[in-house]
Design a protein around this motif. Structure first.
Motif, PDB file in Angstrom:
ATOM      1  N   ALA A 120       0.815  -1.210   0.000  1.00 56.12           N
ATOM      2  CA  ALA A 120       0.000   0.000   0.000  1.00 56.12           C
ATOM      3  C   ALA A 120       0.853   1.267   0.000  1.00 56.12           C
ATOM      4  N   SER A 121       2.034   1.200   0.611  1.00 55.10           N
ATOM      5  CA  SER A 121       2.893   2.383   0.700  1.00 55.10           C
ATOM      6  C   SER A 121       3.920   2.453  -0.423  1.00 55.10           C
ATOM      7  N   GLY A 122       3.943   1.434  -1.300  1.00 62.51           N
ATOM      8  CA  GLY A 122       4.903   1.427  -2.391  1.00 62.51           C
ATOM      9  C   GLY A 122       6.333   1.221  -1.947  1.00 62.51           C
ATOM     10  N   ASN A 123       6.511   0.585  -0.808  1.00 60.57           N
ATOM     11  CA  ASN A 123       7.840   0.360  -0.240  1.00 60.57           C
ATOM     12  C   ASN A 123       8.462  -0.889  -0.842  1.00 60.57           C
ATOM     13  N   ILE A 124       9.752  -0.825  -1.190  1.00 64.29           N
ATOM     14  CA  ILE A 124      10.446  -1.967  -1.785  1.00 64.29           C
ATOM     15  C   ILE A 124      10.468  -3.170  -0.855  1.00 64.29           C
ATOM     16  N   ALA A 125      10.301  -2.950   0.443  1.00 69.06           N
ATOM     17  CA  ALA A 125      10.242  -4.068   1.390  1.00 69.06           C
ATOM     18  C   ALA A 125       9.085  -5.014   1.076  1.00 69.06           C
ATOM     19  N   TYR A 126       8.143  -4.565   0.252  1.00 62.48           N
ATOM     20  CA  TYR A 126       7.056  -5.428  -0.231  1.00 62.48           C
ATOM     21  C   TYR A 126       7.617  -6.702  -0.842  1.00 62.48           C
ATOM     22  N   LEU A 127       8.688  -6.579  -1.629  1.00 58.85           N
ATOM     23  CA  LEU A 127       9.268  -7.752  -2.272  1.00 58.85           C
ATOM     24  C   LEU A 127       9.867  -8.710  -1.243  1.00 58.85           C
ATOM     25  N   SER A 128      10.513  -8.161  -0.239  1.00 57.66           N
ATOM     26  CA  SER A 128      11.079  -9.012   0.817  1.00 57.66           C
ATOM     27  C   SER A 128       9.978  -9.749   1.569  1.00 57.66           C
ATOM     28  N   ALA A 129       8.859  -9.055   1.816  1.00 57.35           N
ATOM     29  CA  ALA A 129       7.744  -9.683   2.522  1.00 57.35           C
ATOM     30  C   ALA A 129       7.135 -10.798   1.689  1.00 57.35           C
ATOM     31  N   LEU A 130       7.014 -10.593   0.362  1.00 51.14           N
ATOM     32  CA  LEU A 130       6.541 -11.673  -0.506  1.00 51.14           C
ATOM     33  C   LEU A 130       7.471 -12.872  -0.421  1.00 51.14           C
ATOM     34  N   ASP A 131       8.763 -12.604  -0.459  1.00 56.55           N
ATOM     35  CA  ASP A 131       9.750 -13.677  -0.403  1.00 56.55           C
ATOM     36  C   ASP A 131       9.658 -14.453   0.906  1.00 56.55           C
ATOM     37  N   GLN A 132       9.475 -13.741   2.011  1.00 54.35           N
ATOM     38  CA  GLN A 132       9.382 -14.410   3.308  1.00 54.35           C
ATOM     39  C   GLN A 132       8.083 -15.200   3.438  1.00 54.35           C
ATOM     40  N   GLN A 133       6.998 -14.672   2.878  1.00 49.86           N
ATOM     41  CA  GLN A 133       5.762 -15.461   2.850  1.00 49.86           C
ATOM     42  C   GLN A 133       5.993 -16.770   2.137  1.00 49.86           C
ATOM     43  N   ALA A 134       6.668 -16.701   0.995  1.00 47.32           N
ATOM     44  CA  ALA A 134       6.942 -17.905   0.216  1.00 47.32           C
ATOM     45  C   ALA A 134       7.790 -18.902   1.009  1.00 47.32           C
ATOM     46  N   SER A 135       8.721 -18.398   1.798  1.00 50.02           N
ATOM     47  CA  SER A 135       9.558 -19.281   2.622  1.00 50.02           C
ATOM     48  C   SER A 135       8.710 -20.067   3.617  1.00 50.02           C
ATOM     49  N   VAL A 136       7.747 -19.373   4.250  1.00 47.72           N
ATOM     50  CA  VAL A 136       6.875 -20.054   5.211  1.00 47.72           C
ATOM     51  C   VAL A 136       6.018 -21.101   4.508  1.00 47.72           C
ATOM     52  N   LEU A 137       5.449 -20.722   3.376  1.00 50.47           N
ATOM     53  CA  LEU A 137       4.582 -21.649   2.654  1.00 50.47           C
ATOM     54  C   LEU A 137       5.366 -22.867   2.178  1.00 50.47           C
ATOM     55  N   THR A 138       6.595 -22.656   1.749  1.00 50.02           N
ATOM     56  CA  THR A 138       7.440 -23.786   1.340  1.00 50.02           C
ATOM     57  C   THR A 138       7.699 -24.706   2.524  1.00 50.02           C
ATOM     58  N   ALA A 139       7.999 -24.122   3.683  1.00 49.09           N
ATOM     59  CA  ALA A 139       8.245 -24.930   4.881  1.00 49.09           C
ATOM     60  C   ALA A 139       7.005 -25.711   5.288  1.00 49.09           C
ATOM     61  N   ARG A 140       5.819 -25.166   5.020  1.00 46.31           N
ATOM     62  CA  ARG A 140       4.563 -25.845   5.345  1.00 46.31           C
ATOM     63  C   ARG A 140       4.139 -26.835   4.277  1.00 46.31           C
ATOM     64  N   GLY A 141       4.902 -26.920   3.197  1.00 48.38           N
ATOM     65  CA  GLY A 141       4.563 -27.836   2.124  1.00 48.38           C
ATOM     66  C   GLY A 141       3.530 -27.312   1.152  1.00 48.38           C
ATOM     67  N   GLN A 142       3.203 -26.014   1.234  1.00 46.56           N
ATOM     68  CA  GLN A 142       2.234 -25.413   0.323  1.00 46.56           C
ATOM     69  C   GLN A 142       2.993 -24.849  -0.881  1.00 46.56           C
ATOM     70  N   LEU A 143       3.461 -25.759  -1.710  1.00 42.31           N
ATOM     71  CA  LEU A 143       4.400 -25.399  -2.760  1.00 42.31           C
ATOM     72  C   LEU A 143       3.763 -24.576  -3.868  1.00 42.31           C
ATOM     73  N   ASP A 144       2.521 -24.885  -4.236  1.00 42.18           N
ATOM     74  CA  ASP A 144       1.863 -24.106  -5.287  1.00 42.18           C
ATOM     75  C   ASP A 144       1.680 -22.658  -4.858  1.00 42.18           C
ATOM     76  N   GLU A 145       1.245 -22.464  -3.608  1.00 45.28           N
ATOM     77  CA  GLU A 145       1.047 -21.107  -3.105  1.00 45.28           C
ATOM     78  C   GLU A 145       2.380 -20.357  -3.022  1.00 45.28           C
ATOM     79  N   ALA A 146       3.428 -21.062  -2.578  1.00 43.54           N
ATOM     80  CA  ALA A 146       4.751 -20.438  -2.501  1.00 43.54           C
ATOM     81  C   ALA A 146       5.237 -20.022  -3.887  1.00 43.54           C
ATOM     82  N   MET A 147       5.075 -20.911  -4.859  1.00 37.88           N
ATOM     83  CA  MET A 147       5.530 -20.602  -6.215  1.00 37.88           C
ATOM     84  C   MET A 147       4.759 -19.416  -6.792  1.00 37.88           C
ATOM     85  N   ALA A 148       3.465 -19.323  -6.507  1.00 38.82           N
ATOM     86  CA  ALA A 148       2.664 -18.206  -7.015  1.00 38.82           C
ATOM     87  C   ALA A 148       3.206 -16.871  -6.499  1.00 38.82           C
TER      88      ALA A 148
END
Length: 205
Positions: A120-148
């Motif tokens: 919402a604020s246009g902050n580049i940290a948005y990309l880091s947050a997406l990446d970290q979300q993907a890390s959690v989803l990968t650890a949980r075995g939600q591979l399709d969601e992580a890849m998306a």
């Protein structure tokens, strides 16, 4: 008793300004005194928690193992305000703690809230947050969601967007998301595709 001695030493350091000696001693002395509530309260103080995490994240994790083994206190409860988004001061470090201690649901909640905030604020940290979300989803075995999410991050990195004014001439986010995608593919057993992405990431770096 030994516990009383450690308690007195902890009391001494508790009254001192935040500095190296206090970081080295206070949490350790409280743990040796088995003052679990005081230790949990200390680790919930933003300034102390962030300083100790940056200096020695292993000590923070060890303290929480001891707290939870010796009392009914739980880190998920202590950091509930951070998890629910009431404070962002500690969010990244609390996320790291929860993720590393296996609290994937709560870690994901933090990153989802951070992602929306930074988007919402246009902050580049948005990309880091997406990446970290993907890390959690990968650890949980939600591979399709992580890849998306990783593909979304890749598209942002490759296509012109308002975020690019933050990226500068060296975009380290693109190789990072390619490495994340390669990890998902590796878990899926798609080793050739994973290797191709790793080679692309290496060329960009």
């Amino acid at each position: 008793t030994r516990r009383a001695v450690h308690r007195r030493i902890a009391d001494t350091f508790a009254g001192q300004p935040l500095g190296k000696r206090k970081l080295d001693e206070l949490a350790w002395q409280l743990a040796r005194a088995q003052e679990w509530q005081r230790l949990a309260d200390l680790l919930a103080e933003p300034a102390f928690f962030q300083a100790l995490w940056d200096a020695n994240d292993l000590e923070v994790k060890t303290c929480w193992v001891e707290i939870e083994a010796g009392s009914p206190l739980r880190m998920v409860s202590v950091y509930q305000r951070v998890i629910q988004g009431d404070t962002k001061d500690m969010a990244w470090r609390v996320y790291d703690l929860l993720f590393n201690m296996g609290h994937f649901d709560e870690a994901l909640t933090i990153q989802q809230r951070l992602t929306e905030h930074f988007r919402a604020s246009g902050n580049i940290a948005y990309l880091s947050a997406l990446d970290q979300q993907a890390s959690v989803l990968t650890a949980r075995g939600q591979l399709d969601e992580a890849m998306a999410l990783l593909k979304q991050e890749e598209r942002i990195c490759r296509q012109p967007s308002p975020l690019h004014r933050w990226l500068g001439t060296f975009n380290h986010h693109l190789p990072r998301t390619l490495i994340g995608q390669a990890n998902v593919l590796r878990v899926r057993g798609q080793l050739d595709e994973a290797m191709a992405l790793l080679e692309e990431a290496e060329r960009i770096c």
